[in-house]
Design a protein around this motif. Structure first.
Motif, short mmCIF file in Angstrom:
data_model
loop_
_atom_site.label_atom_id
_atom_site.label_comp_id
_atom_site.label_asym_id
_atom_site.label_seq_id
_atom_site.Cartn_x
_atom_site.Cartn_y
_atom_site.Cartn_z
N LEU A 69 0.85 -1.18 0.00
CA LEU A 69 0.00 0.00 0.00
C LEU A 69 0.89 1.24 0.00
CD1 LEU A 69 -2.23 -2.04 0.91
CD2 LEU A 69 -3.17 -0.18 2.29
N VAL A 70 0.92 1.93 -1.12
CA VAL A 70 1.65 3.19 -1.19
C VAL A 70 0.67 4.31 -0.87
CG1 VAL A 70 2.85 4.79 -2.74
CG2 VAL A 70 3.36 2.33 -2.82
N TYR A 71 1.10 5.22 -0.01
CA TYR A 71 0.22 6.27 0.51
C TYR A 71 0.90 7.61 0.33
CZ TYR A 71 -2.32 8.93 4.16
OH TYR A 71 -3.04 9.87 4.85
N ARG A 72 0.21 8.54 -0.32
CA ARG A 72 0.75 9.88 -0.56
C ARG A 72 -0.17 10.93 0.04
NH1 ARG A 72 2.22 10.87 -6.52
NH2 ARG A 72 4.16 9.88 -5.80
N VAL A 73 0.42 11.89 0.73
CA VAL A 73 -0.32 13.03 1.27
C VAL A 73 0.22 14.29 0.60
CG1 VAL A 73 -1.07 14.25 3.33
CG2 VAL A 73 -0.45 11.83 3.49
N THR A 74 -0.69 15.09 0.04
CA THR A 74 -0.31 16.33 -0.61
C THR A 74 -1.01 17.49 0.08
OG1 THR A 74 -0.10 15.18 -2.74
CG2 THR A 74 -0.27 17.58 -2.80
N SER A 75 -0.22 18.48 0.48
CA SER A 75 -0.76 19.68 1.12
C SER A 75 -0.07 20.88 0.49
CB SER A 75 -0.49 19.64 2.63
OG SER A 75 -0.93 20.83 3.25
N GLY A 76 -0.78 21.56 -0.40
CA GLY A 76 -0.16 22.67 -1.13
C GLY A 76 0.99 22.15 -1.97
N ALA A 77 2.14 22.77 -1.82
CA ALA A 77 3.32 22.35 -2.57
C ALA A 77 4.04 21.18 -1.90
CB ALA A 77 4.29 23.53 -2.72
N HIS A 78 3.64 20.85 -0.69
CA HIS A 78 4.31 19.77 0.04
C HIS A 78 3.71 18.43 -0.32
CE1 HIS A 78 6.37 17.70 3.35
NE2 HIS A 78 5.22 17.06 3.54
N GLN A 79 4.58 17.42 -0.43
CA GLN A 79 4.13 16.06 -0.76
C GLN A 79 5.03 15.06 -0.05
OE1 GLN A 79 4.44 14.09 -4.92
NE2 GLN A 79 2.42 15.04 -4.89
N GLN A 80 4.42 14.02 0.52
CA GLN A 80 5.19 12.95 1.14
C GLN A 80 4.55 11.62 0.75
OE1 GLN A 80 4.51 14.74 5.05
NE2 GLN A 80 3.43 12.88 5.72
N THR A 81 5.40 10.67 0.36
CA THR A 81 4.93 9.39 -0.16
C THR A 81 5.63 8.27 0.58
OG1 THR A 81 4.70 10.42 -2.35
CG2 THR A 81 4.57 8.02 -2.24
N GLY A 82 4.83 7.35 1.10
CA GLY A 82 5.39 6.23 1.85
C GLY A 82 4.56 4.99 1.68
N VAL A 83 4.65 4.09 2.66
CA VAL A 83 3.92 2.84 2.61
C VAL A 83 3.19 2.62 3.93
CG1 VAL A 83 5.35 1.66 0.91
CG2 VAL A 83 5.99 1.58 3.32
N VAL A 84 2.03 1.97 3.85
CA VAL A 84 1.28 1.59 5.04
C VAL A 84 1.55 0.11 5.30
CG1 VAL A 84 -1.02 1.33 6.04
CG2 VAL A 84 -0.48 3.35 4.67
N VAL A 85 1.97 -0.21 6.51
CA VAL A 85 2.34 -1.57 6.88
C VAL A 85 1.85 -1.84 8.30
CG1 VAL A 85 4.42 -1.48 5.43
CG2 VAL A 85 4.59 -0.91 7.87
N GLU A 86 2.08 -3.06 8.76
CA GLU A 86 1.97 -3.37 10.18
C GLU A 86 3.38 -3.52 10.72
OE1 GLU A 86 -0.63 -6.63 11.04
OE2 GLU A 86 -2.25 -5.83 9.80
N VAL A 87 3.63 -2.95 11.89
CA VAL A 87 4.94 -3.04 12.53
C VAL A 87 4.81 -3.82 13.83
CG1 VAL A 87 5.84 -0.91 11.52
CG2 VAL A 87 4.64 -0.82 13.71
#
Length: 385
Positions: A69-87
């Motif tokens: 599961l790749v998850y991206r959050v965009t807020s204005g010009a800011h963007q961060q992309t990661g993964v959702v997992v269980e730890v």
């Protein structure tokens, strides 16, 4: 061409034998994902008893297991992309998942009890990992097309991509297995609550992992009620006498109120001031002996300015959300007879240095923005599996 085949769940462990994950322990998440077209029907709060009906009505979708599961959050010009997992909760117990802020034990217990009553985890803990180019390339490749889920909340966009093919799942979890540590960015109390609820071993909790260089930290404002017998000139004099304060200067109305590293902006009696902080000398003591907390402006503010000059009395200290503007800080202080402080946010290398040394900052030292989306991922909390 033959379509990529999903990777059977048992093969994830079989890939590397019994010790396939030599670093932090992660696994594909057993989650339900919100259908954005039906988001208005999600009950608040959603409990385990709601899940069958929500699935039947198409409000939620099962995520195939295993999957990336790749998850991206965009807020204005800011963007961060990661993964959702269980730890693994064990990694938190043993220090592979590291914290940087103190927590309140009552709050931990309340969150643990709430999750137990609801039977659902609704908000992943946000964790950061040091830059890893190969993992970034894999995540970017998955997020190249249209997302499977796209949700807009206020001024933010949250997007999710789901990859099932065996090659991608193997490659991503190989990269995650090579991570020696993870750092809590947002969710210290949720991580601690997961430990409260977890079995002695073998328990997992939901997390969103982002590369540390993509996370944005904002300064966390503090507002402190002024003693009735302390006029502004007296307080300024007391502040100027503190060893950590190098100098104080009023900020001109035309100047931008933005604290840089080594300074704190302060609102007092209708005016903004800038406080310059004294730093540990680069020569004495040597840099290798400088305590990591002594480099963090928020810690210096709390311990060497607020504590000796404005000790918590009736009303105490009030932290405001990190995204509020200076006008909000000023208005709150005017309404409550308070002085406002806006420190510069820690850099993430400072956060990691504090965590690696086993120390913690005061509560409300870091405000990570944007936040992960509440209710986008629901994980049934079935025995901490």
């Amino acid at each position: 061409m033959t379509a990529p085949q999903p990777l059977p769940a048992h093969e994830l462990t079989a890939l590397h034998g019994d010790d396939w994950n030599a670093g932090v322990t992660t696994r594909p998440p057993r989650v339900l994902v919100l259908n954005p077209q039906r988001a208005a029907y999600l009950p608040e709060p959603a409990t385990a008893g709601h899940l069958p009906g929500l699935l039947e009505r198409g409000v939620l979708h099962h995520v195939p297991d295993p999957a990336v599961l790749v998850y991206r959050v965009t807020s204005g010009a800011h963007q961060q992309t990661g993964v959702v997992v269980e730890v693994a909760v064990d990694d938190y117990r043993t220090g592979r998942i590291r914290r940087h802020e103190a927590t309140d034990h009552d709050r931990e217990r309340q969150l643990a009890e709430l999750t137990e009553r609801c039977g659902v985890e609704k908000l992943p803990v946000t964790l950061a990992y040091p830059q890893r180019p190969a993992l970034h390339e894999l995540i970017t490749r998955v997020a190249a097309g249209e997302p499977h889920v796209r949700v807009t909340r206020e001024h933010e966009e949250h997007a999710v991509w789901i990859a099932q093919d065996a090659e991608t799942v193997r490659a991503v979890y190989d990269e995650l297995a090579a991570l020696a540590v993870l750092y809590i960015a947002d969710g210290h109390h949720r991580m601690a609550a997961a430990e409260h609820s977890a079995a002695p071993t073998g328990s997992f909790t939901l997390a969103a992992l982002f590369p540390s260089d993509q996370l944005r930290i904002l300064g966390y404002p503090r507002c402190v009620r002024l003693p009735a017998d302390t006029p502004a000139p007296v307080l300024l004099d007391r502040l100027a006498r503190q060893p950590v304060v190098a100098r104080i200067q009023e900020i001109a109305p035309s100047d931008e109120i933005r604290p840089d590293h080594g300074t704190v902006s302060m609102y007092l009696d209708g005016r903004w001031y800038r406080l310059w902080l004294r730093r540990p000398s680069s020569a004495t003591p040597p840099p290798t002996t400088v305590h990591p907390l002594s480099t963090v402006d928020t810690v210096l503010l709390d311990e060497a300015i607020i504590a000796p000059v404005l000790p918590a009395g009736e009303g105490g200290h009030t932290p405001l959300p990190g995204h509020v503007g200076t006008a909000t800080i000023a208005n709150w202080c005017d309404e409550h007879g308070a002085v406002g402080f806006l420190p510069s946010p820690p850099r993430f290398d400072q956060v990691m240095a504090v965590s690696d040394a086993g120390h913690v900052m005061p509560p409300k030292s870091t405000w990570f923005d944007p936040k992960v989306c509440h209710g986008l991922f629901l994980r049934p909390a079935t025995g901490g599996r």
